[in-house]
Design a protein around this motif. Structure first.
Motif, PDB file in Angstrom:
ATOM      1  N   GLY A  26       8.904   0.054   1.435  1.00 44.01           N
ATOM      2  CA  GLY A  26       8.004  -0.652   0.528  1.00 44.01           C
ATOM      3  C   GLY A  26       7.360   0.179  -0.555  1.00 44.01           C
ATOM      4  N   LEU A  27       6.907  -0.543  -1.604  1.00 43.57           N
ATOM      5  CA  LEU A  27       6.162   0.103  -2.692  1.00 43.57           C
ATOM      6  C   LEU A  27       4.827   0.609  -2.186  1.00 43.57           C
ATOM      7  CD1 LEU A  27       6.943  -2.377  -5.601  1.00 43.57           C
ATOM      8  CD2 LEU A  27       7.911  -0.103  -5.210  1.00 43.57           C
ATOM      9  N   ILE A  28       4.216  -0.173  -1.319  1.00 45.73           N
ATOM     10  CA  ILE A  28       3.028   0.283  -0.594  1.00 45.73           C
ATOM     11  C   ILE A  28       3.574   0.654   0.776  1.00 45.73           C
ATOM     12  CG2 ILE A  28       0.777  -0.341   0.337  1.00 45.73           C
ATOM     13  CD1 ILE A  28       0.607  -2.421  -1.948  1.00 45.73           C
ATOM     14  N   PRO A  29       3.788   1.954   1.035  1.00 43.63           N
ATOM     15  CA  PRO A  29       4.529   2.392   2.233  1.00 43.63           C
ATOM     16  C   PRO A  29       3.967   1.852   3.549  1.00 43.63           C
ATOM     17  CG  PRO A  29       4.119   4.228   0.758  1.00 43.63           C
ATOM     18  CD  PRO A  29       3.306   3.067   0.241  1.00 43.63           C
ATOM     19  N   TYR A  30       4.889   1.406   4.393  1.00 43.39           N
ATOM     20  CA  TYR A  30       4.541   0.966   5.738  1.00 43.39           C
ATOM     21  C   TYR A  30       5.652   1.386   6.696  1.00 43.39           C
ATOM     22  CZ  TYR A  30       7.863  -2.894   5.080  1.00 43.39           C
ATOM     23  OH  TYR A  30       8.994  -3.632   4.854  1.00 43.39           O
TER      24      TYR A  30
END
Length: 151
Positions: A26-30
């Motif tokens: 993801g673009l916002i890492p998860y």
């Protein structure tokens, strides 16, 4: 999806240890984790291109965000979190000559989701009990452990 028939052979394999692959997405890492728990996987069906093997209980691991974090810390699938994607299922193995990659399959369980709006409610009810898929394209370590045997 192609029709699934009963297996032509009574086959199985034993996975001696739980296999997981963790990655950051993801673009916002998860965190994201997929895998199979250790255990015996028995043939339950086949289609033109491959065979379906099912494990015992909640054998498929497919977790994201908080669920993945919980599993990576404890090794436990977080049962209290509604909408868990994974659980009952197994692995589909392609026949020789098939161009399809192996994939995990699991029974979709939506019960317990908060569905106050009509569209999500209809989607939840329509998909309950159907099957989800996760392609295994970079999981050579897992595939090397699978030795299918006839009973």
């Amino acid at each position: 999806m192609e029709s699934i028939s009963k297996p032509s052979k009574d086959e199985y394999f034993v996975l001696d240890k739980t296999y997981t692959r963790a990655e950051v997405r993801g673009l916002i890492p998860y965190n994201y984790v997929i895998g199979l728990r250790a255990g015996t996987y028995s043939s339950v069906g086949e289609d033109r291109d491959g065979r379906y093997f099912q494990g015992e209980g909640d054998c498929v691991i497919q977790l994201g965000t908080e669920r993945a974090d919980h599993f990576l810390k404890s090794g436990e699938i977080p049962r209290a979190m509604a909408g868990f994607p994974g659980g009952e299922g197994g692995i589909w193995l392609p026949r020789a000559g098939s161009n399809s990659p192996p994939r995990l399959w699991y029974k979709i369980r939506n019960k317990g989701l908060d569905t106050m709006q009509i569209v999500p409610f209809l989607v939840v009810n329509a998909t309950e009990g159907s099957f989800g898929w996760v392609p295994l394209e970079n999981d050579a370590a897992l595939l090397a452990e699978i030795k299918v045997r006839e009973r």
